[in-house]
Design a protein around this motif. Structure first.
Motif, PDB file in Angstrom:
ATOM      1  N   PRO A  57      67.417  55.931  28.196  1.00 56.18           N
ATOM      2  CA  PRO A  57      68.747  56.032  27.576  1.00 56.18           C
ATOM      3  C   PRO A  57      69.194  54.667  27.054  1.00 56.18           C
ATOM      4  N   LEU A  58      69.772  54.658  25.868  1.00 56.09           N
ATOM      5  CA  LEU A  58      70.302  53.429  25.284  1.00 56.09           C
ATOM      6  C   LEU A  58      71.805  53.380  25.498  1.00 56.09           C
ATOM      7  N   GLN A  59      72.253  52.259  26.064  1.00 50.04           N
ATOM      8  CA  GLN A  59      73.677  52.049  26.235  1.00 50.04           C
ATOM      9  C   GLN A  59      74.228  51.349  24.997  1.00 50.04           C
ATOM     10  N   ASN A  60      75.532  51.314  24.878  1.00 49.60           N
ATOM     11  CA  ASN A  60      76.151  50.718  23.703  1.00 49.60           C
ATOM     12  C   ASN A  60      75.751  49.261  23.534  1.00 49.60           C
ATOM     13  N   GLU A  61      75.597  48.542  24.654  1.00 50.55           N
ATOM     14  CA  GLU A  61      75.216  47.129  24.564  1.00 50.55           C
ATOM     15  C   GLU A  61      73.779  46.939  24.082  1.00 50.55           C
ATOM     16  N   ASP A  62      72.971  47.988  24.164  1.00 52.64           N
ATOM     17  CA  ASP A  62      71.588  47.907  23.661  1.00 52.64           C
ATOM     18  C   ASP A  62      71.533  48.016  22.141  1.00 52.64           C
ATOM     19  N   LEU A  63      72.576  48.567  21.553  1.00 52.82           N
ATOM     20  CA  LEU A  63      72.525  48.920  20.129  1.00 52.82           C
ATOM     21  C   LEU A  63      73.001  47.768  19.250  1.00 52.82           C
ATOM     22  N   THR A  64      72.275  46.663  19.343  1.00 55.36           N
ATOM     23  CA  THR A  64      72.508  45.527  18.452  1.00 55.36           C
ATOM     24  C   THR A  64      71.229  45.244  17.682  1.00 55.36           C
ATOM     25  N   ILE A  65      71.363  44.698  16.489  1.00 60.56           N
ATOM     26  CA  ILE A  65      70.187  44.363  15.679  1.00 60.56           C
ATOM     27  C   ILE A  65      69.271  43.434  16.448  1.00 60.56           C
ATOM     28  N   ASP A  66      69.849  42.450  17.123  1.00 62.93           N
ATOM     29  CA  ASP A  66      69.052  41.456  17.864  1.00 62.93           C
ATOM     30  C   ASP A  66      68.188  42.127  18.929  1.00 62.93           C
ATOM     31  N   ARG A  67      68.774  43.035  19.685  1.00 62.41           N
ATOM     32  CA  ARG A  67      68.021  43.671  20.774  1.00 62.41           C
ATOM     33  C   ARG A  67      66.922  44.603  20.248  1.00 62.41           C
ATOM     34  N   ILE A  68      67.230  45.347  19.221  1.00 64.37           N
ATOM     35  CA  ILE A  68      66.213  46.245  18.674  1.00 64.37           C
ATOM     36  C   ILE A  68      65.099  45.447  17.999  1.00 64.37           C
ATOM     37  N   GLU A  69      65.430  44.302  17.390  1.00 68.57           N
ATOM     38  CA  GLU A  69      64.394  43.448  16.817  1.00 68.57           C
ATOM     39  C   GLU A  69      63.497  42.873  17.897  1.00 68.57           C
ATOM     40  N   LYS A  70      64.051  42.560  19.062  1.00 72.17           N
ATOM     41  CA  LYS A  70      63.226  42.097  20.186  1.00 72.17           C
ATOM     42  C   LYS A  70      62.279  43.208  20.641  1.00 72.17           C
ATOM     43  N   LEU A  71      62.768  44.423  20.585  1.00 69.75           N
ATOM     44  CA  LEU A  71      61.913  45.573  20.906  1.00 69.75           C
ATOM     45  C   LEU A  71      60.780  45.706  19.896  1.00 69.75           C
ATOM     46  N   GLU A  72      61.103  45.608  18.610  1.00 66.43           N
ATOM     47  CA  GLU A  72      60.089  45.757  17.566  1.00 66.43           C
ATOM     48  C   GLU A  72      59.069  44.624  17.598  1.00 66.43           C
ATOM     49  N   ALA A  73      59.474  43.455  18.105  1.00 65.89           N
ATOM     50  CA  ALA A  73      58.561  42.312  18.178  1.00 65.89           C
ATOM     51  C   ALA A  73      57.419  42.555  19.166  1.00 65.89           C
ATOM     52  N   GLY A 111      64.579  60.256  20.276  1.00 67.89           N
ATOM     53  CA  GLY A 111      63.604  59.967  19.236  1.00 67.89           C
ATOM     54  C   GLY A 111      63.161  58.521  19.221  1.00 67.89           C
ATOM     55  N   ASP A 112      62.642  58.096  18.066  1.00 68.63           N
ATOM     56  CA  ASP A 112      62.107  56.747  17.900  1.00 68.63           C
ATOM     57  C   ASP A 112      63.153  55.867  17.217  1.00 68.63           C
ATOM     58  N   VAL A 113      63.359  54.676  17.761  1.00 69.05           N
ATOM     59  CA  VAL A 113      64.381  53.764  17.243  1.00 69.05           C
ATOM     60  C   VAL A 113      63.717  52.571  16.569  1.00 69.05           C
ATOM     61  N   SER A 114      64.263  52.180  15.417  1.00 66.60           N
ATOM     62  CA  SER A 114      63.739  51.025  14.695  1.00 66.60           C
ATOM     63  C   SER A 114      64.841  50.430  13.824  1.00 66.60           C
ATOM     64  N   ILE A 115      64.505  49.332  13.149  1.00 73.74           N
ATOM     65  CA  ILE A 115      65.418  48.707  12.201  1.00 73.74           C
ATOM     66  C   ILE A 115      65.016  49.129  10.789  1.00 73.74           C
ATOM     67  N   ASN A 116      65.963  49.651  10.043  1.00 68.85           N
ATOM     68  CA  ASN A 116      65.727  49.987   8.650  1.00 68.85           C
ATOM     69  C   ASN A 116      66.461  48.973   7.777  1.00 68.85           C
ATOM     70  N   THR A 117      65.735  48.381   6.828  1.00 67.40           N
ATOM     71  CA  THR A 117      66.336  47.398   5.929  1.00 67.40           C
ATOM     72  C   THR A 117      66.396  47.963   4.521  1.00 67.40           C
ATOM     73  N   PHE A 118      67.614  48.010   3.974  1.00 66.44           N
ATOM     74  CA  PHE A 118      67.797  48.518   2.609  1.00 66.44           C
ATOM     75  C   PHE A 118      68.787  47.603   1.898  1.00 66.44           C
ATOM     76  N   ARG A 119      68.311  47.019   0.780  1.00 62.46           N
ATOM     77  CA  ARG A 119      69.123  46.068   0.012  1.00 62.46           C
ATOM     78  C   ARG A 119      69.660  44.959   0.912  1.00 62.46           C
ATOM     79  N   ASN A 120      68.752  44.445   1.726  1.00 63.22           N
ATOM     80  CA  ASN A 120      69.026  43.319   2.626  1.00 63.22           C
ATOM     81  C   ASN A 120      70.014  43.644   3.750  1.00 63.22           C
ATOM     82  N   LYS A 121      70.372  44.911   3.907  1.00 63.72           N
ATOM     83  CA  LYS A 121      71.240  45.312   5.009  1.00 63.72           C
ATOM     84  C   LYS A 121      70.398  45.995   6.088  1.00 63.72           C
ATOM     85  N   LYS A 122      70.534  45.517   7.328  1.00 66.13           N
ATOM     86  CA  LYS A 122      69.772  46.076   8.443  1.00 66.13           C
ATOM     87  C   LYS A 122      70.600  47.118   9.178  1.00 66.13           C
ATOM     88  N   THR A 123      69.957  48.255   9.472  1.00 65.86           N
ATOM     89  CA  THR A 123      70.630  49.333  10.189  1.00 65.86           C
ATOM     90  C   THR A 123      69.720  49.841  11.302  1.00 65.86           C
TER      91      THR A 123
END
Length: 530
Positions: free
Chosen positions: A431-447, A508-520
């Protein structure tokens, strides 16, 4: 499918010991990694230059002798992505080394898997003195016995299960007889070992081995991790037009991108053996002229597009043919494309959450693929040799053929086995808590990529009660948005009304999507719990 929340009591210890983000610690705990495995993921800076290739030394010495003697070498490959990359690596390496060589990958439909006697006869006729199998060979008993009888030197390289007393060869290279860090190599990984020992560093060979390692879904730790990371590094430097032009976009190269954008296109050529010759893909991978590469890449994409079209049609037919109340889904038809039965069987398992068998009917012989949910396919047919023409595979995927007259016997057997022995699939999520849902944390996951066998990227869950919904592609897909995240639920646009004003848990699967230089932060949803 049953979903269960992952609970662990070692997160704080992992955070403290390795000074990692709590979300990263949860992923390590989820995978039950050893200290050595965590340290490889976090700290290992080894490259392929640091690996030892001594296991390939006897084969390399024989190839040196072949060069001196002027002996011709035939590489005998396989028609999936791993076999294609294996063949390409070794053929290119032998050419660079100066050996006269050729290669041959059999037709999936007319010749079947692995080396056969006809190929050996062709090799003898054309003056080849040495056969090297890549990504196959340990079960090619008839062909290898004949080759041995005819005086050919046999170099057998493979990564599939074997019995020592059944081997027929002069030289043998297999992950299980190599140093421990190589125990999970795929076929192209073994070919890469020979290439490296023979000609030294070759970055394209490393990249092809990385692609095959991802495509063949072998382990992603030890030497495989080094190979994958190095291959991804080369691709992210925009090297190798032959691979870049097969991609669908210019996004960052990851294991997911290889798995969804490259592997299916390589596999498509082998699957549609009635539309294309798989041997041409090796030529494509070794093209140097950019104009030719661009033209051929378009053709490969076109074949893959056709593969998708036929798959959709076959999936629709199979969904109509199966009985939803069965414990084991079974569908067969003369209209099913033989090369796509595995894809269709997987679709049935995803739709019904049950094991499935999909078969093509040709002249009274049923031939196809099985995908398992909660059954070990190595055991399912252990007492049915008398009705099977061929059977083989792994725990969750297998190939099968038998006479149409035996379909009722096999159907009843599968229903009985599924009812008595199936274990419902349990998917464990974090389970992801609200504090997990930051670009920085998800990028650490993707790394932490590469993910895969032995180091899985977990399923994640988000519970939401304030959100907006819309549909995409004329109502086909569902898009859910919160203040800090997007959720995409493909093929479920029709669910929009049923989710309104509800509290949803999306998995499901969580990742960072980048579109027009905006990360989501984006989740590709596989299930919704109300």
């Amino acid at each position: 499918m049953i979903y269960e929340e992952y609970k662990a009591d070692d997160i704080a210890n992992i955070v403290q010991q390795y000074q990692v983000d709590p979300l990263v610690a949860k992923v390590f705990s989820y995978n039950q990694l050893t200290k050595a495995q965590i340290e490889q993921i976090l700290y290992d800076t080894k490259t392929t230059e640091d690996l030892s290739y001594t296991d390939a030394k006897p084969i390399v010495e024989r190839l040196h002798q072949a060069k001196v003697n002027g002996e011709k070498v035939l590489i005998c490959g396989d028609y999936d992505a791993d076999g294609i990359c294996s063949t390409t690596i070794l053929y290119d390496a032998l050419q660079i080394f100066g050996i006269t060589c050729g290669y041959y990958i059999p037709n999936r439909f007319t010749e079947g898997y692995g080396l056969n006697k006809k190929t050996v006869e062709m090799a003898i006729e054309k003056g080849y003195k040495i056969l090297i199998t890549v990504d196959n060979g340990v079960k090619a008993f008839e062909a290898l016995a004949y080759a041995k009888q005819q005086g050919l030197t046999i170099i057998l390289t493979d990564h599939h299960s074997y019995e020592q007393d059944e081997l027929i060869c002069d030289y043998f290279l297999h992950p299980q007889i190599m140093q421990e860090e190589f125990h999970h190599l795929c076929g192209a990984g073994v070919a890469f070992m020979i290439s490296r020992a023979l000609i030294g560093r070759h970055d394209y060979h490393t990249t092809l081995a990385a692609i095959a390692t991802v495509a063949d879904m072998v382990g992603v730790l030890d030497a495989n991790r080094i190979i994958i990371k190095e291959g991804l590094s080369f691709l992210n430097q925009n090297w190798f037009a032959n691979i870049q032009l097969l991609a669908d976009d210019k996004s960052t190269w990851t294991t997911t991108k290889i798995g969804f954008q490259i592997a299916p296109k390589l596999n498509a050529i082998g699957r549609l053996a009635d539309k294309a010759n798989v041997n041409t893909i090796v030529r494509y991978l070794l093209l140097q002229n950019i104009v030719q590469i661009e033209q051929s890449a378009k053709q490969i994409k076109s074949i893959n597009g056709l593969r998708k079209e036929i798959s959709v049609k076959n999936e629709a037919m199979a969904l109509q043919k199966v009985n939803a109340d069965d414990d084991f889904m079974v569908a067969y038809s003369k209209d099913f494309h033989e090369g796509l039965n595995g894809i269709v069987a997987m679709k049935l398992t995803q739709t019904y959450g049950k094991s499935a068998m999909v078969l093509s009917n040709k002249d009274g012989v049923l031939k196809g693929s099985i995908r398992s949910v909660g059954l070990d396919l190595r055991q399912v047919f252990k007492d049915m040799d008398d009705v099977l023409l061929a059977y083989g595979g792994h725990k969750q995927a297998a190939g099968i053929s038998f006479y149409e007259k035996d379909i009722d016997t096999i159907y009843q057997h599968l229903q009985k086995i599924a009812k008595e022995e199936s274990v419902e699939d349990v998917a464990v999520y974090i389970p992801l808590q609200n504090e997990d849902l930051t670009i920085d944390r998800i990028e650490k996951l993707e790394a932490l990529d590469p993910f895969g066998i032995d180091f899985a990227k977990p399923k994640f869950a988000c519970t939401i009660d304030e959100f907006q919904m819309s549909t995409l592609s004329y109502g086909k897909h569902l898009k859910i948005q919160t203040s800090n995240m997007d959720f995409l639920y493909f093929n479920h646009g029709h669910e929009l009304a049923s989710y309104e004003h509800k509290k949803l848990t999306l998995i499901g699967d969580v990742s960072i999507n980048t579109f027009r230089n905006k990360k989501t932060i984006t989740m590709i949803v596989e299930s919704v719990l109300l």
